[in-house]
Design an enzyme around this catalytic site. Structure first.
Site, short mmCIF file in Angstrom:
data_model
loop_
_atom_site.label_atom_id
_atom_site.label_comp_id
_atom_site.label_asym_id
_atom_site.label_seq_id
_atom_site.Cartn_x
_atom_site.Cartn_y
_atom_site.Cartn_z
N SER A 9 -40.03 -44.43 -19.70
CA SER A 9 -38.93 -45.13 -20.47
C SER A 9 -37.67 -44.40 -20.10
O SER A 9 -37.59 -43.25 -20.81
CB SER A 9 -39.28 -45.48 -21.75
OG SER A 9 -38.02 -45.62 -22.63
N HIS A 34 -39.13 -48.58 -17.24
CA HIS A 34 -39.01 -49.25 -18.41
C HIS A 34 -37.77 -49.10 -18.99
O HIS A 34 -37.31 -47.87 -19.36
CB HIS A 34 -40.29 -48.68 -19.46
CG HIS A 34 -40.33 -49.50 -20.51
ND1 HIS A 34 -41.35 -50.52 -20.56
CD2 HIS A 34 -39.90 -49.34 -21.84
CE1 HIS A 34 -41.56 -51.16 -21.89
NE2 HIS A 34 -40.46 -50.28 -22.58
N ASP A 36 -35.47 -50.08 -22.52
CA ASP A 36 -35.70 -50.41 -24.09
C ASP A 36 -34.43 -50.70 -24.28
O ASP A 36 -33.51 -50.05 -24.51
CB ASP A 36 -36.21 -49.39 -24.73
CG ASP A 36 -37.70 -48.73 -24.42
OD1 ASP A 36 -38.47 -49.90 -24.93
OD2 ASP A 36 -38.07 -47.63 -24.33
N MET A 38 -32.44 -52.60 -27.24
CA MET A 38 -32.09 -52.69 -28.76
C MET A 38 -30.72 -53.00 -29.22
O MET A 38 -29.83 -52.61 -28.87
CB MET A 38 -32.62 -51.31 -29.38
CG MET A 38 -33.87 -50.80 -29.12
SD MET A 38 -34.17 -49.10 -29.97
CE MET A 38 -35.60 -48.45 -28.91
N HIS A 67 -37.74 -54.36 -21.58
CA HIS A 67 -38.42 -54.68 -23.12
C HIS A 67 -37.30 -54.98 -23.99
O HIS A 67 -36.49 -54.10 -24.55
CB HIS A 67 -39.13 -53.41 -23.77
CG HIS A 67 -39.91 -53.44 -24.74
ND1 HIS A 67 -40.33 -52.52 -25.52
CD2 HIS A 67 -39.88 -54.73 -25.60
CE1 HIS A 67 -40.82 -52.90 -26.71
NE2 HIS A 67 -40.60 -54.14 -26.80
N MET A 69 -36.02 -55.59 -27.44
CA MET A 69 -36.17 -55.37 -28.75
C MET A 69 -34.98 -56.03 -29.56
O MET A 69 -34.37 -55.41 -30.40
CB MET A 69 -36.56 -54.16 -29.20
CG MET A 69 -37.90 -53.55 -28.84
SD MET A 69 -38.18 -51.92 -29.02
CE MET A 69 -37.58 -51.07 -27.37
N MET A 138 -47.27 -52.67 -29.22
CA MET A 138 -46.41 -51.56 -29.69
C MET A 138 -47.50 -50.58 -30.44
O MET A 138 -47.97 -50.87 -31.14
CB MET A 138 -45.23 -51.86 -30.51
CG MET A 138 -44.27 -52.60 -29.90
SD MET A 138 -43.37 -51.48 -28.61
CE MET A 138 -42.53 -50.17 -29.52
N ASP A 171 -46.66 -49.20 -25.79
CA ASP A 171 -45.38 -48.39 -25.96
C ASP A 171 -45.30 -47.64 -27.14
O ASP A 171 -45.43 -48.27 -28.30
CB ASP A 171 -44.40 -49.59 -25.60
CG ASP A 171 -42.84 -48.76 -25.44
OD1 ASP A 171 -42.78 -47.49 -25.74
OD2 ASP A 171 -42.11 -49.67 -25.36
#
Length: 213
Positions: A9, A34, A36, A38, A67, A69, A138, A171
């Site tokens: 990540s 990966h 992330d 957010m 991913h 979020m 998760m 994750d």
């Protein structure tokens, strides 16, 4: 699911030298990168957007595992797809029409994943499992890097593996000890941030995760 894939990540990478960091983990044997994302709404933190994905795309030939979020992920699929994502995963808790989101992701020729929080029952995926290419479980509460692995998520992975034969990604809190637990439970893609980018030897860190310690 004999092959265990490692997805470092970049949230834990040095963003001052992000291109070099991505290329270093690729050389060290990573299988995916990966990302992330957010938004400060679905989760408390704010991280990165499509521009960073676009930059990462230029740095590597590895699949970009994005991913989301974020709230209302359907509004941003186009942007992340056009930026160079290969897999786009959204949270089942953040949307009202997951089938429409999956269809939108696949309309770009990309793989679609759905993620569930540690305390979300796998029944939340009823009706869409057959449409998904991957499920992300998760093993920490989404929103922050460096959290401890939640072992209570392991039975969920085991139960999911009994009914789902495609990729199961985990994750959160993955290190050489918890990777073994996740693999034994049925996961075959491990996301790892601190345990890779915080290591002195990226190759050894990735190899240790792949064999479960």
């Amino acid at each position: 699911m004999n092959k265990i894939s490692i997805a470092p990540s970049i949230l834990s990478a040095d963003f001052g030298i992000l291109k070099e960091e991505i290329r270093a983990v690729e050389t060290a044997g990573a299988d995916l990168i990966h990302v992330d994302v957010m938004d400060g709404h679905f989760v408390p933190s704010i991280t990165i957007g499509p521009l960073v994905v676009k930059g990462a795309r230029k740095a590597t030939k590895l699949p970009l595992d994005v991913h989301l979020m974020i709230s209302e992920p359907e509004k941003y699929i186009d942007d992340f797809a056009k930026a160079g994502s290969d897999i786009i995963t959204f949270h089942i808790e953040s949307c009202n029409d997951p089938k429409a989101i999956i269809a939108k992701i696949k309309s770009f020729g990309l793989k679609a994943g759905a993620s569930i929080k540690p305390r979300t029952d796998i029944k939340a995926l009823d009706g869409i499992l057959g449409d998904l290419d991957m499920v992300l479980v998760m093993t920490v509460e989404p929103g922050f890097a460096g959290q401890s692995f939640i072992k209570e998520a392991l039975p969920k992975i085991r139960n999911l593996r009994k009914i789902y034969k495609k990729d199961i990604e985990v994750d959160g809190g993955i290190n050489k000890d918890t990777s073994k637990l996740a693999i034994e439970a049925g996961a075959n893609i491990l996301v790892a941030g601190t345990s890779v980018f915080g290591a002195d030897d990226y190759k050894k860190a990735i190899d240790d995760l792949r064999i479960g310690g």
